[in-house]
Design a protein around this motif. Structure first.
Motif, short mmCIF file in Angstrom:
data_model
loop_
_atom_site.label_atom_id
_atom_site.label_comp_id
_atom_site.label_asym_id
_atom_site.label_seq_id
_atom_site.Cartn_x
_atom_site.Cartn_y
_atom_site.Cartn_z
N SER A 284 0.82 -1.22 0.00
CA SER A 284 0.00 0.00 0.00
C SER A 284 0.85 1.26 0.00
CB SER A 284 -0.99 0.01 1.17
OG SER A 284 -1.87 -1.08 1.06
N LYS A 285 2.07 1.17 -0.53
CA LYS A 285 2.92 2.34 -0.72
C LYS A 285 2.72 2.87 -2.13
CE LYS A 285 6.59 1.03 2.51
NZ LYS A 285 8.04 0.74 2.62
N VAL A 286 3.00 4.16 -2.30
CA VAL A 286 2.86 4.80 -3.61
C VAL A 286 4.24 5.21 -4.13
CG1 VAL A 286 0.49 5.59 -3.25
CG2 VAL A 286 2.39 7.07 -2.58
N LEU A 287 4.36 5.24 -5.45
CA LEU A 287 5.63 5.55 -6.10
C LEU A 287 5.74 7.05 -6.37
CD1 LEU A 287 8.21 4.29 -7.41
CD2 LEU A 287 6.94 4.38 -9.57
N ILE A 288 6.84 7.66 -5.88
CA ILE A 288 7.17 9.03 -6.20
C ILE A 288 8.62 9.06 -6.68
CG2 ILE A 288 5.53 10.07 -4.58
CD1 ILE A 288 7.98 10.68 -2.74
N GLY A 289 9.00 10.15 -7.27
CA GLY A 289 10.36 10.28 -7.73
C GLY A 289 10.89 11.68 -7.53
N TYR A 290 12.21 11.77 -7.41
CA TYR A 290 12.85 13.08 -7.30
C TYR A 290 13.20 13.55 -8.71
CZ TYR A 290 15.76 16.96 -6.04
OH TYR A 290 16.27 18.23 -5.93
N SER A 291 12.78 14.76 -9.01
CA SER A 291 13.05 15.35 -10.31
C SER A 291 14.17 16.38 -10.19
CB SER A 291 11.79 16.05 -10.85
OG SER A 291 12.11 16.78 -12.01
N PRO A 292 15.33 16.09 -10.78
CA PRO A 292 16.42 17.07 -10.71
C PRO A 292 16.07 18.35 -11.48
CG PRO A 292 17.01 15.26 -12.17
CD PRO A 292 15.71 14.90 -11.52
N ARG A 293 15.26 18.21 -12.49
CA ARG A 293 14.83 19.38 -13.27
C ARG A 293 13.98 20.32 -12.43
NH1 ARG A 293 11.63 17.66 -18.30
NH2 ARG A 293 10.04 17.33 -16.73
N ASP A 294 13.06 19.74 -11.63
CA ASP A 294 12.15 20.54 -10.80
C ASP A 294 12.68 20.76 -9.39
OD1 ASP A 294 10.49 20.54 -12.99
OD2 ASP A 294 9.16 18.99 -12.20
N LYS A 295 13.73 20.03 -9.03
CA LYS A 295 14.31 20.10 -7.69
C LYS A 295 13.28 19.80 -6.59
CE LYS A 295 17.99 23.25 -9.06
NZ LYS A 295 17.80 23.08 -10.48
N SER A 296 12.45 18.80 -6.86
CA SER A 296 11.44 18.37 -5.90
C SER A 296 10.94 16.99 -6.28
CB SER A 296 10.27 19.36 -5.86
OG SER A 296 9.61 19.40 -7.10
N TYR A 297 10.14 16.41 -5.39
CA TYR A 297 9.54 15.11 -5.65
C TYR A 297 8.22 15.30 -6.38
CZ TYR A 297 12.92 12.82 -2.67
OH TYR A 297 14.09 12.33 -2.16
N LYS A 298 7.83 14.26 -7.13
CA LYS A 298 6.54 14.31 -7.79
C LYS A 298 6.11 12.91 -8.19
CE LYS A 298 8.03 15.57 -12.45
NZ LYS A 298 8.02 16.67 -13.40
N PHE A 299 4.84 12.78 -8.51
CA PHE A 299 4.30 11.54 -9.04
C PHE A 299 4.59 11.48 -10.54
CE2 PHE A 299 1.83 11.93 -5.18
CZ PHE A 299 1.64 10.62 -4.78
N PRO A 300 4.64 10.28 -11.11
CA PRO A 300 4.72 10.20 -12.57
C PRO A 300 3.50 10.89 -13.17
CG PRO A 300 5.12 8.06 -11.56
CD PRO A 300 4.63 8.96 -10.48
#
Length: 143
Positions: A18-34
């Protein structure tokens, strides 16, 4: 004509814990969902299939789509961020993760992917997306 909200789609991928996938975006300098903008005349399912393949090499199988929600979330972009759009309006697709599916960053969109408990959303920097992401997880019944 003034700026408008870009129509986009986001994936809330949920694993067996029941975990969700997020990622760190070097372009945006923050985390986000796909997530990503929809091409002209592109439907939500085609859009999320394309975005997941482009960003993660993730092959989405239609029987793993748990729900496509009618309710949308939106966030404004920072001032002068985009010449055409004032922000994004996101449709939400909830997906059951396949353990055999790739989740490998394919471009500069992400350089790190992590699985988090939805209740831990506030522990990560999402910049201007935080409220929209909290609403999306609520819509998905995860918080």
């Amino acid at each position: 004509m003034g700026k408008i909200y870009r129509q986009a789609v986001m994936a809330v991928i949920v694993n067996e814990e029941s975990k969700v996938l997020i990622g760190y975006s070097p372009r945006d300098k923050s985390y986000k969902f796909p997530q990503g903008g929809l091409d002209e005349e592109e439907d939500l399912i085609s859009g999320i299939v394309r975005e997941l393949k482009e960003e993660l090499n993730y092959n989405l199988l239609h029987d793993h789509i748990l729900e496509v929600y009618n309710e949308k979330v939106r966030y404004p972009f920072p001032p002068d961020c985009h010449p055409l759009y004032m922000g994004q309006e996101l449709s939400i697709v909830k997906i059951r993760h396949r353990q055999d599916a790739d989740t490998i960053p394919q471009d500069d969109e992400f350089d790190e992917l992590i699985w988090i408990h939805p209740k831990d959303l506030g522990s990560y920097n999402y910049e201007y997306r935080s409220d929209a992401y909290r609403q999306a997880l609520s819509i998905c019944g995860l918080i």
